[in-house]
Design an enzyme around this catalytic site. Sequence first.
Site, short mmCIF file in Angstrom:
data_model
loop_
_atom_site.label_atom_id
_atom_site.label_comp_id
_atom_site.label_asym_id
_atom_site.label_seq_id
_atom_site.Cartn_x
_atom_site.Cartn_y
_atom_site.Cartn_z
N HIS A 466 0.84 -1.21 0.00
CA HIS A 466 0.00 0.00 0.00
C HIS A 466 0.87 1.26 0.00
CE1 HIS A 466 -3.71 2.29 1.19
NE2 HIS A 466 -2.78 3.13 1.63
N GLU A 467 1.78 1.34 0.97
CA GLU A 467 2.62 2.54 1.06
C GLU A 467 3.52 2.66 -0.17
OE1 GLU A 467 1.74 4.70 3.03
OE2 GLU A 467 0.48 3.39 4.26
N HIS A 470 1.69 4.38 -2.90
CA HIS A 470 1.77 5.84 -2.73
C HIS A 470 3.15 6.34 -3.20
CE1 HIS A 470 -1.96 6.66 -0.70
NE2 HIS A 470 -1.70 5.90 0.34
N HIS A 473 3.44 6.73 -6.86
CA HIS A 473 2.75 7.95 -7.28
C HIS A 473 3.70 9.14 -7.16
CE1 HIS A 473 -1.54 9.96 -7.07
NE2 HIS A 473 -0.97 10.13 -8.23
ZN LIG Z 1 -3.05 5.20 1.87
#
Ligand SMILES: [Zn+2]
Length: 677
Positions: A466-467, A470, A473
């Site tokens: 998940h991290e 990010h 991105h």
């Molecule tokens: Zn998040």
Amino acid sequence: MITKNNLLEEFTYAPFSKIKNEHFKPTIISAIDAARAEIDAITNSKEKPNFENTIAALEFSGKQLDRVTSIFFNLNSAETNKEIQKIAQEVSPLLTDFKNDTILNKTLFDKVKSVYEIQDQLELSVEQKTLLDEKYKAFSRNGANLPEDKQKELREIDKELSSLSLKFGENVLEETNKFELHITNEEDLKGLPDSFKEEAKSVAADKEKEGWIFTLQYPSYIPFMKYVENRELRKKMALAFGSKGFHNDELDNQENVLKIAKLRHRRANLLGFKTHAHFVLEQRMAETPDKVNNFLDQILEKAKPAAEREFSELENFAKKLDGIDQLQKWDAAFYGEKLKQELFDLNDEKLKPYFELESVIQGVFLVSNKLYGLNFTEVFDVDKYHPDVKTYQVTDEQNKDIALLYADFHPREGKRGGAWMTGYKPQYIQNGKNERPHISIVCNFTKPSKKDPSLLTFNEVTTLFHEFGHALHGMLANTTYPSISGANVYWDFVELPSQVLENWCYEKEALQLFAKHYKTGETIPMELVEKIKESANFHEGMATVRQLSFGMLDLSWHGIDPTNISNVKAHEDEAFEPTKLYPDVDKNCMSTSFSHIFQGGYSAGYYSYKWAEVLDADTFEYFQEQGIFSREVANKFRENILSQGGTEHPMTLYKRFRGKEPQPEALLKRAGLLPKE
Ligand SMILES: [Zn+2]
């Protein structure tokens, strides 16, 4: 002795080892002064305002301030101490003042507005148009266009709202802290695993009491509700938990809720919006309350039958097991956990040997390599704030520099809990040079011991992915202006890159790359993976309906004119009606402790959780159709989403990637709420 202040020098990488705490405050003050001077230069300019001398100049002002404060506040989260916390208290008001002075600067606004008004005559790129719109709205959404008396009213509302939210939060906190359940008979704790008992015992010992103490803090409350067999005690805990701010005493939040909802509505009206939700959603992918309501209704229609099925299954289970006639809210977690154990027999210890931290890191690197051609090389010559931090140079297939990645995996004193992605330098293009970003991920995974390496629970594995989503991105950002680069996107869009990457954790093709037993090297057995998938969907209908109910409650306060609401509980009951499964508890009220929306900034935003799930499932379905490592889909995702930041409206970006608007079917299918073909 005066030590040299390295923060005042030019630096490429954050010069952690050379920073002295005493340098932060003076540096921040001087950086604020420098930023003010840059803004003065814009307002004092005799030139006719245009995009470059006003909008771009404003965008690139305060660069030093941004870098120094990002170092400072990141440290305050990941490696803090009393001294840093004290400095944070001192510099925060200075930063707020500076921000307010800028937003209230009339001359500056007039210049921004004059560019905004002639934008059609300027040959602006799409990104420039977005930036102009953002800059203009930063002022207008704070009342810059209002006549003086209305501006004054707005300031007063803002002041009152901020003290009401503060009060709301303080009440919830005090209600949470003042309750304790003191148990002296161990028999009452039957069912509770030893580790949680130990914890409760030490809480009691700290207060110089015999026995065990349980509180309304999650780490104490959740296991209690999940495991303790004594139904009366569970009821007692649930009633205490559910009635925070609802006792008609000095900590009661009912008046605060009503006042906050009404003031927000008035504020939105002043600014020309129908409701607070209209105001908030203007800067969201979802755009309008109607769209959000339709969205919630649409998911509810599919999830409700499943939830009802699950509820009656659980009720039967509880009846068979303990003769429970009417399942109550305080039975939910308890029987849910028991049924789950019976159905899946899956626990962390079974999975952990397949997820050694170092292998999982290499796994997420490999996945990024297969998708985006990225290479990660650990480097040892970049300054770091703690020896545990690792640094990686990230390059692409042409060996071009993409980003610097910091990774800080283990808990320690001075680091707050949870996991997050942040940055020390944004990506932007200035004077023809594409400045590459410095991105950081911070987690709290179990440390290696003398005996074992760091072995992650499956939940920690998905957290890392998940991290890392990010981080991608941030790292793959490719825009001109820093304030709309990378993860600087609308709130209901920001979780797409992170949540989508979690999907790879459930796929055989991906797991084969890294999920290997740390002793034997054996790849994780597929039946374990199947079990993980199935158990992830356990009671998904009820979980979905519960989440929708919070989104609906949120909109019930913010998507209408609340002027005539006088009874908080009655209003709430009405909002909950379509999602109701358990019998109502008249002593409980959710709104009076719903901090997300009445204290934090999530008002009219709770739907975002489900919204982001729809986006990520719809995106991943595209990958599945073409192969989860399809370069073609990955390129499209990179070109249209990851590299674009907030340069265009997220729906435009999404449609360009997917060829159509996101549909909820993929999520419903993944969650087992639709029949699988
Ligand atoms: Zn998040």
